[in-house]
Design a protein around this motif. Structure first.
Motif, PDB file in Angstrom:
ATOM      1  N   GLU A 168     -56.611 -51.446  -6.028  1.00  0.00           N
ATOM      2  CA  GLU A 168     -56.446 -52.740  -6.704  1.00  0.00           C
ATOM      3  C   GLU A 168     -57.356 -52.820  -7.935  1.00  0.00           C
ATOM      4  OE1 GLU A 168     -56.964 -57.331  -5.340  1.00  0.00           O
ATOM      5  OE2 GLU A 168     -56.732 -55.793  -3.795  1.00  0.00           O
ATOM      6  N   GLU A 169     -58.582 -52.370  -7.757  1.00  0.00           N
ATOM      7  CA  GLU A 169     -59.522 -52.398  -8.880  1.00  0.00           C
ATOM      8  C   GLU A 169     -59.078 -51.445  -9.986  1.00  0.00           C
ATOM      9  OE1 GLU A 169     -63.123 -51.541  -6.817  1.00  0.00           O
ATOM     10  OE2 GLU A 169     -63.874 -53.577  -7.038  1.00  0.00           O
ATOM     11  N   ARG A 170     -58.483 -50.321  -9.582  1.00  0.00           N
ATOM     12  CA  ARG A 170     -58.018 -49.368 -10.581  1.00  0.00           C
ATOM     13  C   ARG A 170     -56.916 -49.983 -11.435  1.00  0.00           C
ATOM     14  NH1 ARG A 170     -56.666 -44.015  -8.235  1.00  0.00           N
ATOM     15  NH2 ARG A 170     -58.822 -43.605  -8.750  1.00  0.00           N
ATOM     16  N   VAL A 171     -55.987 -50.699 -10.804  1.00  0.00           N
ATOM     17  CA  VAL A 171     -54.899 -51.343 -11.548  1.00  0.00           C
ATOM     18  C   VAL A 171     -55.482 -52.364 -12.521  1.00  0.00           C
ATOM     19  CG1 VAL A 171     -52.941 -52.936 -11.335  1.00  0.00           C
ATOM     20  CG2 VAL A 171     -53.134 -50.984  -9.788  1.00  0.00           C
ATOM     21  N   ARG A 172     -56.436 -53.137 -12.041  1.00  0.00           N
ATOM     22  CA  ARG A 172     -57.082 -54.138 -12.895  1.00  0.00           C
ATOM     23  C   ARG A 172     -57.747 -53.479 -14.094  1.00  0.00           C
ATOM     24  NH1 ARG A 172     -60.336 -58.749  -9.579  1.00  0.00           N
ATOM     25  NH2 ARG A 172     -60.003 -60.343 -11.153  1.00  0.00           N
ATOM     26  N   PHE A 173     -58.415 -52.376 -13.813  1.00  0.00           N
ATOM     27  CA  PHE A 173     -59.113 -51.650 -14.875  1.00  0.00           C
ATOM     28  C   PHE A 173     -58.110 -51.068 -15.877  1.00  0.00           C
ATOM     29  CE2 PHE A 173     -61.627 -48.288 -16.765  1.00  0.00           C
ATOM     30  CZ  PHE A 173     -62.797 -48.964 -17.024  1.00  0.00           C
ATOM     31  N   HIS A 174     -57.005 -50.526 -15.352  1.00  0.00           N
ATOM     32  CA  HIS A 174     -55.951 -49.999 -16.227  1.00  0.00           C
ATOM     33  C   HIS A 174     -55.416 -51.098 -17.147  1.00  0.00           C
ATOM     34  CE1 HIS A 174     -54.681 -46.196 -13.791  1.00  0.00           C
ATOM     35  NE2 HIS A 174     -55.890 -46.124 -14.281  1.00  0.00           N
ATOM     36  N   ASN A 175     -55.177 -52.284 -16.569  1.00  0.00           N
ATOM     37  CA  ASN A 175     -54.659 -53.384 -17.384  1.00  0.00           C
ATOM     38  C   ASN A 175     -55.635 -53.746 -18.495  1.00  0.00           C
ATOM     39  OD1 ASN A 175     -52.269 -53.606 -16.023  1.00  0.00           O
ATOM     40  ND2 ASN A 175     -53.060 -55.071 -14.533  1.00  0.00           N
ATOM     41  N   LEU A 176     -56.901 -53.747 -18.147  1.00  0.00           N
ATOM     42  CA  LEU A 176     -57.931 -54.060 -19.132  1.00  0.00           C
ATOM     43  C   LEU A 176     -57.924 -53.025 -20.264  1.00  0.00           C
ATOM     44  CD1 LEU A 176     -60.473 -55.571 -20.021  1.00  0.00           C
ATOM     45  CD2 LEU A 176     -61.761 -54.294 -18.313  1.00  0.00           C
ATOM     46  N   LEU A 177     -57.880 -51.756 -19.902  1.00  0.00           N
ATOM     47  CA  LEU A 177     -57.880 -50.707 -20.928  1.00  0.00           C
ATOM     48  C   LEU A 177     -56.641 -50.794 -21.804  1.00  0.00           C
ATOM     49  CD1 LEU A 177     -59.085 -47.396 -19.225  1.00  0.00           C
ATOM     50  CD2 LEU A 177     -60.332 -48.842 -20.828  1.00  0.00           C
ATOM     51  N   SER A 178     -55.496 -51.076 -21.180  1.00  0.00           N
ATOM     52  CA  SER A 178     -54.251 -51.047 -21.953  1.00  0.00           C
ATOM     53  C   SER A 178     -54.189 -52.213 -22.946  1.00  0.00           C
ATOM     54  CB  SER A 178     -53.034 -51.059 -21.028  1.00  0.00           C
ATOM     55  OG  SER A 178     -52.942 -52.305 -20.402  1.00  0.00           O
ATOM     56  N   ASP A 179     -55.032 -53.232 -22.744  1.00  0.00           N
ATOM     57  CA  ASP A 179     -55.047 -54.373 -23.667  1.00  0.00           C
ATOM     58  C   ASP A 179     -56.003 -54.174 -24.843  1.00  0.00           C
ATOM     59  OD1 ASP A 179     -53.204 -55.777 -22.289  1.00  0.00           O
ATOM     60  OD2 ASP A 179     -54.641 -56.996 -21.169  1.00  0.00           O
ATOM     61  N   ILE A 180     -56.728 -53.083 -24.862  1.00  0.00           N
ATOM     62  CA  ILE A 180     -57.797 -52.956 -25.861  1.00  0.00           C
ATOM     63  C   ILE A 180     -57.259 -52.913 -27.286  1.00  0.00           C
ATOM     64  CG2 ILE A 180     -59.547 -51.373 -26.757  1.00  0.00           C
ATOM     65  CD1 ILE A 180     -60.513 -50.937 -23.965  1.00  0.00           C
ATOM     66  N   GLY A 181     -56.085 -52.338 -27.453  1.00  0.00           N
ATOM     67  CA  GLY A 181     -55.521 -52.399 -28.813  1.00  0.00           C
ATOM     68  C   GLY A 181     -55.134 -51.039 -29.336  1.00  0.00           C
ATOM     69  N   SER A 182     -53.970 -50.995 -29.970  1.00  0.00           N
ATOM     70  CA  SER A 182     -53.440 -49.709 -30.383  1.00  0.00           C
ATOM     71  C   SER A 182     -54.008 -49.266 -31.725  1.00  0.00           C
ATOM     72  CB  SER A 182     -51.917 -49.787 -30.456  1.00  0.00           C
ATOM     73  OG  SER A 182     -51.563 -50.900 -31.230  1.00  0.00           O
ATOM     74  N   ASP A 183     -54.804 -50.157 -32.369  1.00  0.00           N
ATOM     75  CA  ASP A 183     -55.376 -49.774 -33.654  1.00  0.00           C
ATOM     76  C   ASP A 183     -56.697 -49.035 -33.490  1.00  0.00           C
ATOM     77  OD1 ASP A 183     -56.486 -52.108 -32.595  1.00  0.00           O
ATOM     78  OD2 ASP A 183     -57.245 -52.725 -34.560  1.00  0.00           O
ATOM     79  N   LYS A 184     -57.133 -48.845 -32.244  1.00  0.00           N
ATOM     80  CA  LYS A 184     -58.392 -48.138 -32.007  1.00  0.00           C
ATOM     81  C   LYS A 184     -58.089 -46.804 -31.324  1.00  0.00           C
ATOM     82  CE  LYS A 184     -60.243 -52.618 -30.688  1.00  0.00           C
ATOM     83  NZ  LYS A 184     -61.246 -52.961 -31.677  1.00  0.00           N
ATOM     84  N   ILE A 185     -59.050 -45.904 -31.390  1.00  0.00           N
ATOM     85  CA  ILE A 185     -58.926 -44.682 -30.602  1.00  0.00           C
ATOM     86  C   ILE A 185     -59.666 -44.921 -29.286  1.00  0.00           C
ATOM     87  CG2 ILE A 185     -59.560 -42.245 -30.437  1.00  0.00           C
ATOM     88  CD1 ILE A 185     -59.439 -42.121 -33.489  1.00  0.00           C
ATOM     89  N   VAL A 186     -58.943 -44.799 -28.195  1.00  0.00           N
ATOM     90  CA  VAL A 186     -59.576 -44.937 -26.883  1.00  0.00           C
ATOM     91  C   VAL A 186     -59.422 -43.601 -26.164  1.00  0.00           C
ATOM     92  CG1 VAL A 186     -59.646 -46.205 -24.705  1.00  0.00           C
ATOM     93  CG2 VAL A 186     -58.913 -47.376 -26.788  1.00  0.00           C
ATOM     94  N   ILE A 187     -60.546 -42.963 -25.850  1.00  0.00           N
ATOM     95  CA  ILE A 187     -60.475 -41.684 -25.143  1.00  0.00           C
ATOM     96  C   ILE A 187     -60.886 -41.910 -23.701  1.00  0.00           C
ATOM     97  CG2 ILE A 187     -61.226 -39.286 -25.076  1.00  0.00           C
ATOM     98  CD1 ILE A 187     -61.982 -39.510 -27.978  1.00  0.00           C
ATOM     99  N   LEU A 188     -59.970 -41.579 -22.824  1.00  0.00           N
ATOM    100  CA  LEU A 188     -60.198 -41.752 -21.397  1.00  0.00           C
ATOM    101  C   LEU A 188     -60.366 -40.362 -20.795  1.00  0.00           C
ATOM    102  CD1 LEU A 188     -59.919 -43.438 -18.735  1.00  0.00           C
ATOM    103  CD2 LEU A 188     -57.478 -43.063 -18.917  1.00  0.00           C
ATOM    104  N   SER A 189     -61.575 -40.082 -20.350  1.00  0.00           N
ATOM    105  CA  SER A 189     -61.815 -38.782 -19.737  1.00  0.00           C
ATOM    106  C   SER A 189     -61.724 -38.941 -18.229  1.00  0.00           C
ATOM    107  CB  SER A 189     -63.207 -38.318 -20.171  1.00  0.00           C
ATOM    108  OG  SER A 189     -63.771 -37.489 -19.217  1.00  0.00           O
TER     109      SER A 189
END
Ligand code: ADP
Length: 305
Positions: A168-189
């Motif tokens: 459940e927390e992972r889904v919440r975290f995924h939603n948060l990351l996916s909202d950050i914005g497509s104009d930035k570079i987000v690197i998920l390791s």
């Protein structure tokens, strides 16, 4: 906006070659850096976050060289490290405000706006006066993202953020990351294939310090369709199957051992076609059977990372 990594290599003093001629171009959007433990992900993330230098090679964010312009990069950077430590007896609000001061937001009014905004964004506003020491793993990671987002960074690096989170927390975290914005570079390791499958429009797989695969998840998945075959076997048969077939993964499913093998045509012996997914792409690459770069690996087997 583009991050260009060219021929990056790093050897630690104990002789471990953590990065071995890494070349990657990372566009704006969510980029997944996938690899097993020890692959070199954190070393690469720390290098991009200006915390350590590579031995050779270059890294550039647009025209800015990361190695020679660390202060410029730090102004554009948000970083959630793998081992994100917190001062346990400080409230979420106070700690975030402290980070905002460190990021150079001098005006008290502006700080309050930024901190309140980030607490709302990460769904922590209602616990803003609680000590962060009492936070669950998921809350800590959301707090980690809140601190990484202070100052509206253009390059955001999150290192193994979902390890240890419940579903459940992972889904919440995924939603948060996916909202950050497509104009930035987000690197998920991450070593978790699902994180990349859920979130990323570009990815690379690294192993033993080398890039063994790069591209967009959907075309990579398309390219293996029709080549992944599955069947249940007895656990004791695994070694024999590994000798006879290109077994890319084996796992227990409902107490039975399910293997996936890679083959251009249906292998004899009771195999049925599997719908290949990103995990199959990953294991096929890890087995040295695909890749953007020639792989020395001839092993036909990869265990779950
Ligand atoms: P990952 O993040 O993919 O797990 P790391 O970058 O942490 O990989 O590690 C890559 C390799 O470098 C591993 O073999 C690890 O043991 C080694 N390593 C990492 N940090 C150090 C260090 N400070 N000194 C020596 N070896 C290190």
């Amino acid at each position: 906006m583009e991050l260009r990594i060219e021929h990056l290599s790093k050897q630690y003093s104990n002789g471990v070659q953590a990065l071995d001629d890494i070349t990657l171009t990372i566009p704006a959007g969510m980029f997944g850096l996938l690899g097993p433990n020890g692959a070199g992900k954190s070393t690469l993330m720390r290098t991009l976050a200006t915390l350590q230098d590579a031995d050779s090679g270059t890294t550039q964010l647009d025209a800015i060289d990361i190695r020679t312009h660390k202060d410029d990069i730090r102004r554009l950077l948000g970083y959630l490290p793998q081992d994100f430590g917190l001062y346990p007896k400080v409230t979420a609000y106070d700690l975030l405000e402290h980070f905002a001061v460190l990021k150079g937001i001098d005006s008290r009014k502006e700080r309050k706006e930024v901190v309140d905004g980030l607490l709302h964004q990460t769904n922590l506003y209602n616990v803003k006066n609680k000590h962060v020491g009492g936070f669950s793993g998921g809350m800590r990671q959301r707090f980690g993202i809140a601190q990484a987002l202070i100052g509206n960074p253009k390059l955001i690096i999150v290192d193994e953020p979902t390890a240890g989170l419940d579903p459940e927390e992972r889904v919440r975290f995924h939603n948060l990351l996916s909202d950050i914005g497509s104009d930035k570079i987000v690197i998920l390791s991450t070593h978790i294939v699902e994180d990349v499958a859920d979130l990323c429009n570009n990815m690379a797989v690294i192993n033993k310090g080398k890039v063994i695969l790069k591209g967009e998840p959907l075309p990579l998945i398309d390219a293996i369709q029709g080549k992944i075959w599955k069947r249940f076997i007895e656990k004791s048969e695994l070694v024999q199957f590994q000798q006879d077939y290109k077994v890319i993964s084996s796992r227990l499913t409902s107490g039975r051992t399910l293997i996936h093998v890679y083959a251009d045509h249906q292998p004899e012996g009771g195999f049925t076609q599997a719908h290949g997914n990103l995990e199959d792409v990953y294991f096929t690459a890890m087995a040295g059977l695909l890749g953007t770069e020639p792989s020395a690996a001839h092993s036909t087997h990869a265990q779950a990372a």
